[in-house]
Design an enzyme around this catalytic site. Sequence first.
Site, mmCIF file in Angstrom:
data_model
loop_
_atom_site.group_PDB
_atom_site.id
_atom_site.type_symbol
_atom_site.label_atom_id
_atom_site.label_comp_id
_atom_site.label_asym_id
_atom_site.label_seq_id
_atom_site.Cartn_x
_atom_site.Cartn_y
_atom_site.Cartn_z
ATOM 1 N N GLU A 105 -12.473 3.035 -1.171
ATOM 2 C CA GLU A 105 -12.075 4.221 -1.946
ATOM 3 C C GLU A 105 -11.701 3.874 -3.381
ATOM 4 O O GLU A 105 -11.936 4.673 -4.280
ATOM 5 C CB GLU A 105 -10.907 4.932 -1.251
ATOM 6 C CG GLU A 105 -11.334 5.602 0.052
ATOM 7 C CD GLU A 105 -10.180 6.230 0.807
ATOM 8 O OE1 GLU A 105 -9.037 6.199 0.312
ATOM 9 O OE2 GLU A 105 -10.442 6.731 1.913
ATOM 10 N N ASP B 177 0.848 -1.199 0.000
ATOM 11 C CA ASP B 177 0.000 0.000 0.000
ATOM 12 C C ASP B 177 0.884 1.251 0.000
ATOM 13 O O ASP B 177 1.899 1.322 0.683
ATOM 14 C CB ASP B 177 -0.915 -0.005 1.230
ATOM 15 C CG ASP B 177 -2.079 0.955 1.074
ATOM 16 O OD1 ASP B 177 -3.218 0.481 0.890
ATOM 17 O OD2 ASP B 177 -1.850 2.184 1.130
ATOM 18 N N HIS C 47 -10.116 -5.370 -3.501
ATOM 19 C CA HIS C 47 -8.783 -5.570 -2.926
ATOM 20 C C HIS C 47 -8.900 -6.036 -1.485
ATOM 21 O O HIS C 47 -9.778 -5.618 -0.741
ATOM 22 C CB HIS C 47 -7.933 -4.295 -3.019
ATOM 23 C CG HIS C 47 -8.616 -3.060 -2.522
ATOM 24 N ND1 HIS C 47 -9.532 -2.371 -3.269
ATOM 25 C CD2 HIS C 47 -8.503 -2.401 -1.347
ATOM 26 C CE1 HIS C 47 -9.963 -1.320 -2.584
ATOM 27 N NE2 HIS C 47 -9.358 -1.325 -1.402
HETATM 28 P P1 5GP Z 1 -9.828 1.196 0.289
HETATM 29 O O1 5GP Z 1 -10.111 2.386 1.170
HETATM 30 O O2 5GP Z 1 -10.438 1.356 -1.080
HETATM 31 O O3 5GP Z 1 -10.182 -0.116 0.956
HETATM 32 O O4 5GP Z 1 -8.262 1.135 0.147
HETATM 33 C C1 5GP Z 1 -7.563 1.620 -0.942
HETATM 34 C C2 5GP Z 1 -6.096 1.569 -0.604
HETATM 35 O O5 5GP Z 1 -5.354 1.749 -1.788
HETATM 36 C C3 5GP Z 1 -5.657 2.663 0.382
HETATM 37 O O6 5GP Z 1 -5.072 2.055 1.532
HETATM 38 C C4 5GP Z 1 -4.631 3.470 -0.443
HETATM 39 O O7 5GP Z 1 -3.542 3.922 0.345
HETATM 40 C C5 5GP Z 1 -4.205 2.498 -1.513
HETATM 41 N N1 5GP Z 1 -3.822 3.113 -2.762
HETATM 42 C C6 5GP Z 1 -4.535 4.043 -3.464
HETATM 43 N N2 5GP Z 1 -3.874 4.381 -4.582
HETATM 44 C C7 5GP Z 1 -2.727 3.650 -4.607
HETATM 45 C C8 5GP Z 1 -1.636 3.578 -5.526
HETATM 46 O O8 5GP Z 1 -1.588 4.236 -6.563
HETATM 47 N N3 5GP Z 1 -0.625 2.716 -5.212
HETATM 48 C C9 5GP Z 1 -0.652 1.946 -4.089
HETATM 49 N N4 5GP Z 1 0.388 1.140 -3.878
HETATM 50 N N5 5GP Z 1 -1.667 1.988 -3.191
HETATM 51 C C10 5GP Z 1 -2.689 2.840 -3.457
#
Ligand code: 5GP
Length: 120
Positions: A94, A30, A99
């Site tokens: 988000e 992440d 994932h």
């Molecule tokens: P969600 O809130 O959708 O469950 O988690 C999305 C995750 O994706 C977040 O923890 C965020 O930091 C990670 N994330 C978002 N954009 C990117 C990216 O471009 N690269 C990486 N490695 N992680 C990302």
Amino acid sequence: MTDCIFCKIVAGGIPAKKAYEDEWVFAFHDIHPLRPTHVLVIPKKHIPSLAHVGPEDEPVLGRMLSVAQKLAAENGSGDGFRCIINTGRIGGQEVPHLHLHILGGPEPVGPMVTKLKENA
Ligand code: 5GP
Ligand code: ZN
């Protein structure tokens, strides 16, 4: 070309620190780690969320879970870890590509969620 950032990571169009790859899944660290171990496991196929899976996705869902323990152990969480799949607006998702978060490290991850005020 897809607008999905995680599809772009799978395709190599956006750089990411890769942790694992096979024919079905891709895993990477992440970008904003919340714990010393914070790895994301995703299906290579674009599935928007856990609310969009069907029986045909069971093999890839199983693979996501089975690689989680291997990735946790390889990334400093051999003593335990937590898997989270945020789903939709209520789940706080988000990025609209399914994932699995693997969270861990040397210390306990902490409370699962905070209590709602009315239930406190
Ligand atoms: P969600 O809130 O959708 O469950 O988690 C999305 C995750 O994706 C977040 O923890 C965020 O930091 C990670 N994330 C978002 N954009 C990117 C990216 O471009 N690269 C990486 N490695 N992680 C990302
Ligand atoms: Zn995608």
